[in-house]
Structure formats: C-alpha cells, structure tokens
Design an enzyme around this catalytic site. Structure first.
Site, short mmCIF file in Angstrom:
data_model
loop_
_atom_site.label_atom_id
_atom_site.label_comp_id
_atom_site.label_asym_id
_atom_site.label_seq_id
_atom_site.Cartn_x
_atom_site.Cartn_y
_atom_site.Cartn_z
N GLU A 1 37.46 23.83 9.34
CA GLU A 1 37.78 22.73 8.42
C GLU A 1 38.53 21.62 9.18
O GLU A 1 39.32 20.89 8.60
CB GLU A 1 38.60 23.26 7.24
CG GLU A 1 37.79 24.19 6.36
CD GLU A 1 38.55 24.76 5.16
OE1 GLU A 1 38.16 24.54 4.02
OE2 GLU A 1 39.56 25.46 5.39
N LYS B 1 51.62 21.75 4.19
CA LYS B 1 50.75 22.84 4.67
C LYS B 1 49.82 22.31 5.76
O LYS B 1 49.57 22.98 6.77
CB LYS B 1 49.96 23.40 3.49
CG LYS B 1 48.96 24.48 3.85
CD LYS B 1 49.20 25.77 3.10
CE LYS B 1 48.43 26.95 3.64
NZ LYS B 1 47.00 26.93 3.28
N ASN C 1 47.36 26.13 14.06
CA ASN C 1 45.98 26.63 14.18
C ASN C 1 45.24 26.18 15.44
O ASN C 1 44.67 27.03 16.15
CB ASN C 1 45.18 26.27 12.92
CG ASN C 1 45.77 26.92 11.67
OD1 ASN C 1 46.87 27.47 11.71
ND2 ASN C 1 45.07 26.85 10.57
N GLY D 1 31.72 28.69 -6.07
CA GLY D 1 32.21 29.13 -4.77
C GLY D 1 32.72 30.55 -4.92
O GLY D 1 33.92 30.80 -4.97
N ALA D 2 31.75 31.50 -5.02
CA ALA D 2 32.15 32.89 -5.23
C ALA D 2 32.37 33.57 -3.89
O ALA D 2 31.77 34.59 -3.57
CB ALA D 2 31.07 33.62 -6.03
N ASN E 1 49.52 23.77 9.50
CA ASN E 1 48.23 24.16 10.05
C ASN E 1 47.91 23.39 11.34
O ASN E 1 47.34 23.95 12.27
CB ASN E 1 47.11 23.92 9.03
CG ASN E 1 47.11 24.95 7.91
OD1 ASN E 1 46.49 24.76 6.88
ND2 ASN E 1 47.83 26.05 8.07
P1 NAD Z 1 34.66 31.36 1.50
O1 NAD Z 1 33.81 30.81 2.59
O2 NAD Z 1 34.98 32.80 1.49
O3 NAD Z 1 33.99 31.03 0.09
C1 NAD Z 1 33.39 29.81 -0.20
C2 NAD Z 1 32.17 30.10 -1.05
O4 NAD Z 1 31.65 28.88 -1.55
C3 NAD Z 1 31.03 30.78 -0.28
O5 NAD Z 1 30.63 31.94 -0.97
C4 NAD Z 1 29.92 29.73 -0.27
O6 NAD Z 1 28.63 30.29 -0.31
C5 NAD Z 1 30.25 29.02 -1.58
N1 NAD Z 1 29.60 27.71 -1.68
C6 NAD Z 1 29.64 26.67 -0.82
N2 NAD Z 1 28.88 25.65 -1.27
C7 NAD Z 1 28.33 26.08 -2.45
C8 NAD Z 1 27.44 25.49 -3.38
N3 NAD Z 1 26.91 24.28 -3.20
N4 NAD Z 1 27.11 26.21 -4.47
C9 NAD Z 1 27.59 27.46 -4.68
N5 NAD Z 1 28.45 28.07 -3.83
C10 NAD Z 1 28.80 27.38 -2.72
O7 NAD Z 1 35.98 30.46 1.49
P2 NAD Z 1 37.46 30.89 1.06
O8 NAD Z 1 38.06 31.71 2.14
O9 NAD Z 1 37.46 31.42 -0.32
O10 NAD Z 1 38.19 29.47 1.13
C11 NAD Z 1 38.09 28.49 0.12
C12 NAD Z 1 39.17 27.45 0.45
O11 NAD Z 1 40.45 28.07 0.32
C13 NAD Z 1 39.10 26.93 1.90
O12 NAD Z 1 39.44 25.58 1.94
C14 NAD Z 1 40.14 27.78 2.62
O13 NAD Z 1 40.70 27.14 3.76
C15 NAD Z 1 41.19 27.94 1.53
N6 NAD Z 1 42.05 29.13 1.68
C16 NAD Z 1 41.49 30.36 1.91
C17 NAD Z 1 42.33 31.46 2.01
C18 NAD Z 1 41.78 32.85 2.22
O14 NAD Z 1 42.58 33.77 2.44
N7 NAD Z 1 40.49 33.08 2.16
C19 NAD Z 1 43.73 31.30 1.89
C20 NAD Z 1 44.24 30.03 1.64
C21 NAD Z 1 43.39 28.94 1.55
O1 KPL Z 2 47.82 28.85 6.87
C1 KPL Z 2 47.77 29.35 7.97
C2 KPL Z 2 46.42 29.55 8.54
O2 KPL Z 2 46.21 30.44 9.36
O3 KPL Z 2 45.53 28.78 8.14
C3 KPL Z 2 49.04 29.72 8.70
C4 KPL Z 2 49.26 31.20 8.62
C5 KPL Z 2 50.22 29.02 8.04
C6 KPL Z 2 48.99 29.28 10.12
O4 KPL Z 2 48.88 27.89 10.21
#
Ligand code: NAD
Ligand code: KPL
Length: 303
Positions: free
Chosen positions: A262, A182, A190, A7-8, A186
């Site tokens: 999600e 969390k 959200n 998951g890059a 959310n």
């Molecule tokens: P993202 O969509 O940026 O990255 C996910 C990656 O996984 C994508 O590049 C996708 O192509 C890859 N992927 C999916 N299935 C795959 C497979 N079978 N093989 C290879 N690669 C695969 O997602 P993200 O923003 O990094 O979020 C990841 C998790 O973290 C989510 O649950 C999100 O809610 C949570 N999260 C994200 C943030 C943020 O700021 N981005 C903050 C807190 C929590």
């Molecule tokens: O985690 C969040 C989101 O946007 O997913 C916050 C900032 C806590 C809002 O629910």
C-alpha cells in the site's frame, strides 16, 4: 439495518463473523460468480479465535444484486477501494453510511469525493487478522478501531451494534489525527523493515535512520496542520518497535509474499504531501526511492 461487507478478506471477515455472531444482519458482497460459488462450497466463514474455530453461514451476494445498501463496510486494500466501491455505487441509498477500513491516507478521500450523497466514516484499526485459507480468518491480535467523520462530528446511532458484537471501538472526532499518526508510524517503521529485511525489533540496530525519519515526519505533520499527530512521535515509534519487536511489519509481509504493497497510501502519500507543502524531506524521499527500487527489482507494483 443490514451490514453489507465488501472485501471479505482478513478484516472484512473478522467484522462479518463478529456481527453475525451477535445476531445482526450481515451480507457479504463477493467479487464474481466464481467467488460466490467457492463461498457456497465452503458453506460460510470460519473465524478462528484463541485456537477455536467457529463457523458462520453468512449470506453472500454479487455486487450487481438488485437491493439497496444502507450501510457498507469497505474492507479492501487502499489501492482497491475506489474500484470496489464503483461496483456497488448504484445500490447505495442517499444518506447511506460507508465505513472505510483502509490503512494509510488518500483512498478515503478518493472514495468520499465520488459519493457526495453518502456519508463516509473513516476507520483506523489496530486489530490483527490473517487468512490461513479462503473464507477462513484468524483473529491474531486484539486491538482497537477508531471511527470518525472528518466533515461531521455527530456520532452515528448504531455504535451500540459494534458494542453488541464485541468489536472494540471508539468514536473519534479527530480521526484524521489518528490516521496521520498511524501513517507516520508506518512510514518510520515499515519501509526500513523491508530494506533491512528484518523484524520490527531489528530497527534498534538503525537508531539514527529511525530518528532522522521521525524528525522529518514530525515536521511534515506540523506543516499539514496535524500538530497533535506529531507529538512525541519518535518516542512512540521506539515504543512500537520494542512492543512489536518479534513481528514482521505488514509491508515486510506483503513484500515477502510477493503481494502488492500500500506504498502509495503510506510513504507515497507522505512524500506527495511534503511536495504539496514545499517541505524539503530528503530522507523520506530517499527512503521512497530505495523502496521503489526494491519493489521494482522484485517485479512488484510501484503504486
Ligand atoms: P485482505 O487482502 O485480506 O482483504 C481484502 C479483500 O478485499 C480481499 O478478499 C479482496 O479479494 C477483496 N476485494 C478487493 N477488491 C474487491 C472488489 N472489487 N470486490 C469484492 N472484493 C474485493 O486485506 P485486509 O488485511 O483485510 O486489509 C484491509 C485493510 O485493512 C488494508 O488497508 C490493511 O492495511 C488494513 N489493516 C489490516 C490489518 C490486518 O491485520 N489484516 C490490520 C490493520 C489494518
Ligand atoms: O501497523 C504496523 C504495520 O506493521 O503495518 C506497525 C506494527 C505499527 C508497524 O508499523
């Protein structure tokens, strides 16, 4: 030991770049030969932090590569977790450790149940990152990562590697409490930002709706055996709304950009848990129905 990262995307790249910068062995697992070729063309990952871009030529491979995996960071969306792990499951050694970095609840159990011979650690993150382009990631918000294993309080021996990589973290024996809390935050914020099409701060104009949802979520947390996650929930929701007033919630951003949400692992999980516990949560249910209708109207997946 090598850190494999599946998951890059935003968070996966953020972790990969920081681990590589600390001199730790990292390998990205990319979905297919086309992605691998595009990655080779880009020559690696670029991390943009405080306006400064740094390039990291981290090695990458395909899921079907023939080498064992001892430690894996799974950093995809909750709805992709199970299918992504299935692509590398045969490479996982018995006793391998997986860090499941997904928002919400439900996906972690789906993965853990399929891997009885491996150890699944759950991660809750408040870091913020986004991708301005393929294989580029902007570190947009300092935060913290809590790691824990609901079935084993023993902390792993490699947490010092996260320290070396300057990945803010803490071992959390009560990781489920953190994830539930969390999830409740959310669920209170959200969906309403999507339905009112507003920034988080816009919810100050809907105080009664927020308060009612917090009351039901608090009851649900109690009923699910998570009383600590229910403590002062409404106060914290109000605090988060004002601290992040200028931001769009992650779900709002997903909907605005036509991306799958999600929902099944957030509000959907909460409503299903209420049903399992025979708890009446009319406002959460109504919120779910309104949100599903909103997604359907826009042609977005309902799960
Ligand atoms: P993202 O969509 O940026 O990255 C996910 C990656 O996984 C994508 O590049 C996708 O192509 C890859 N992927 C999916 N299935 C795959 C497979 N079978 N093989 C290879 N690669 C695969 O997602 P993200 O923003 O990094 O979020 C990841 C998790 O973290 C989510 O649950 C999100 O809610 C949570 N999260 C994200 C943030 C943020 O700021 N981005 C903050 C807190 C929590
Ligand atoms: O985690 C969040 C989101 O946007 O997913 C916050 C900032 C806590 C809002 O629910």
């Amino acid at each position: 030991m090598t850190w494999h990262i599946l998951g890059a995307g935003s968070l996966g790249s953020l972790w990969a770049a920081r681990l590589a910068r600390a001199g730790l062995p990292v390998r990205l697992i990319l979905r297919n030969p086309q992605r691998l070729e595009a990655y080779h063309q880009a020559g690696g990952l670029t991390l943009i932090e405080a306006g400064l871009a740094q390039h990291y030529a981290i090695p990458a491979e395909l899921p079907q590569t023939d080498t064992p995996i001892h430690r894996l960071l799974l950093a995809c969306k909750a709805y992709d977790a199970q299918s992504a792990v299935a692509t590398i499951a045969e490479r996982l050694t018995p006793g391998a450790e997986l860090l499941l970095l997904q928002n919400g609840l439900g996906s972690q159990d789906e993965v853990a149940q399929r891997l009885p011979r491996q150890r699944c650690l759950f991660v809750s993150s408040t870091e913020g990152a986004f991708r301005p382009a393929d294989f580029q990631v902007v570190f947009a918000g300092n935060g913290h990562n809590w790691l824990g294993d609901p079935s084993d309080p023993q902390q792993p021996t490699w947490l010092d590697e996260l320290q070396r990589a300057a990945i803010a973290h803490q071992w959390s024996p009560d990781i489920l409490t953190r994830l539930w809390r969390k999830l409740a935050l959310n669920c209170a914020i959200n969906p309403l930002t999507v339905l009112h099409d507003c920034r988080n701060g816009g919810l100050t104009e809907h105080p009664a709706e927020v308060a009612t949802l917090c009351a039901e979520l608090g009851e649900l947390l109690q009923r699910c055996g998570q009383p600590a996650a229910a403590e002062n929930l409404h106060e914290e929701v109000q605090r988060v709304i004002s601290a992040t007033a200028a931001n769009y919630s992650s779900m709002h951003q997903d909907v605005a950009q036509g991306r799958r949400t999600e929902i099944s692992y957030l509000l959907g999980y909460a409503c299903a848990a209420a049903q399992r516990h025979q708890l009446h949560v009319p406002h959460l249910q109504h919120l779910q129905q309104r949100l599903l209708r909103h997604l359907d109207d826009r042609g977005l997946p309902l799960n």
